[in-house]
Design a protein around this motif. Structure first.
Motif, PDB file in Angstrom:
ATOM      1  N   GLU A 130      92.534 105.462  33.254  1.00  0.00           N
ATOM      2  CA  GLU A 130      93.498 105.151  32.207  1.00  0.00           C
ATOM      3  C   GLU A 130      94.601 104.233  32.736  1.00  0.00           C
ATOM      4  O   GLU A 130      95.029 103.294  32.044  1.00  0.00           O
ATOM      5  N   TYR A 147     101.163 113.297  33.896  1.00  0.00           N
ATOM      6  CA  TYR A 147     100.105 114.267  33.636  1.00  0.00           C
ATOM      7  C   TYR A 147     100.331 115.537  34.469  1.00  0.00           C
ATOM      8  O   TYR A 147     100.847 115.470  35.586  1.00  0.00           O
ATOM      9  N   GLN A 204      89.815 110.306  35.799  1.00  0.00           N
ATOM     10  CA  GLN A 204      90.177 109.929  34.430  1.00  0.00           C
ATOM     11  C   GLN A 204      91.572 109.308  34.377  1.00  0.00           C
ATOM     12  O   GLN A 204      91.775 108.282  33.714  1.00  0.00           O
ATOM     13  N   ILE A 205      92.510 109.926  35.091  1.00  0.00           N
ATOM     14  CA  ILE A 205      93.881 109.398  35.103  1.00  0.00           C
ATOM     15  C   ILE A 205      93.914 108.004  35.714  1.00  0.00           C
ATOM     16  O   ILE A 205      94.592 107.097  35.213  1.00  0.00           O
ATOM     17  N   GLY A 215      93.182 100.775  33.096  1.00  0.00           N
ATOM     18  CA  GLY A 215      93.028 100.156  31.788  1.00  0.00           C
ATOM     19  C   GLY A 215      94.342  99.663  31.222  1.00  0.00           C
ATOM     20  O   GLY A 215      94.433  98.564  30.675  1.00  0.00           O
ATOM     21  N   ALA A 216      95.390 100.483  31.386  1.00  0.00           N
ATOM     22  CA  ALA A 216      96.710 100.098  30.896  1.00  0.00           C
ATOM     23  C   ALA A 216      97.245  98.894  31.651  1.00  0.00           C
ATOM     24  O   ALA A 216      97.872  97.997  31.075  1.00  0.00           O
TER      25      ALA A 216
END
Length: 220
Positions: A212, A191, A208-209, A215-216
């Motif tokens: 994510e 990013y 946010q990063i 979550g991954a």
């Protein structure tokens, strides 16, 4: 605790680079669950700058087409943004833009000793706060020594072309990645965040990063 890689593409001559870093620092202080591994990449804003440098106002007028009055107002704005971020700019009529290639060579060396960020911040302060002339080897050496780097080794580097090839290769790599301006913050090698953003923008982006990434990781 989540680990996050943050690579910062910057130039010591760029006021927005230290503003952006200080705001990133503020953001990370408010995100205790994120452990950041910070490193720096070389980027010269003015690679053709002669060794003696150029008067700051003259440079801004020539490069950006600003008037002298616009340049003065811009410096006032940057100084205020600096204060807001926790950094002191002391612009003066004697302020100069200099060729920063030797700074980048020393920064590449300092990374090997775990002192890259410390040297980078010391160089920002020397240039923008203390008005040091970093194109003067004696003043540049004094900054390196002030953070505990070896003076004799630093002098040896400055008296040679050591780390020149590494700096040029790194700058070429940044250009090949499409980076044309600084500061650019590369997060987790994926990013990008550009510019001297306020701390709130960094908090939002990093949160946010991180979400994510978590979550991954959970889906893997």
């Amino acid at each position: 605790m989540s680990k996050m890689s943050i690579e910062i593409v910057s130039d010591v001559m760029c006021p927005w680079c230290i503003i952006g870093y200080k705001n990133l620092e503020k953001a990370l202080q408010q995100l205790p669950d994120i452990e950041a591994d910070i490193s720096w990449h070389a980027f010269e804003l003015n690679p053709q700058m002669p060794p003696e440098g150029q008067d700051l106002v003259e440079h801004v007028i020539e490069k950006y087409g600003s008037t002298k009055e616009q340049s003065v107002e811009n410096r006032k704005m940057i100084a205020q943004r600096g204060l807001d971020s926790g950094f002191q700019f002391n612009f003066s009529d004697d302020s100069k833009i200099i060729n920063s290639f030797n700074c980048h060579r020393l920064l590449t060396w300092a990374k090997e000793h775990g002192k890259q960020t410390e040297l980078k911040l010391a160089l920002f302060s020397a240039h923008f706060t203390e008005g040091k002339q970093l194109n003067d080897d004696a003043q540049l050496l004094a900054v390196a020594v002030s953070i505990g780097l070896d003076e004799a080794r630093a002098r040896q580097i400055l008296d040679s072309d050591e780390y020149a090839a590494e700096v040029r290769a790194e700058q070429n790599r940044m250009h090949q990645m499409g980076i044309q301006s600084v500061p650019t913050f590369i997060i987790n090698k994926k990013y990008g965040i550009s510019g001297g953003q306020p701390s709130e923008a960094f908090i939002d982006a990093l949160t946010q990063i991180n979400a994510e990434a978590q979550g991954a990781s959970a889906q893997a």
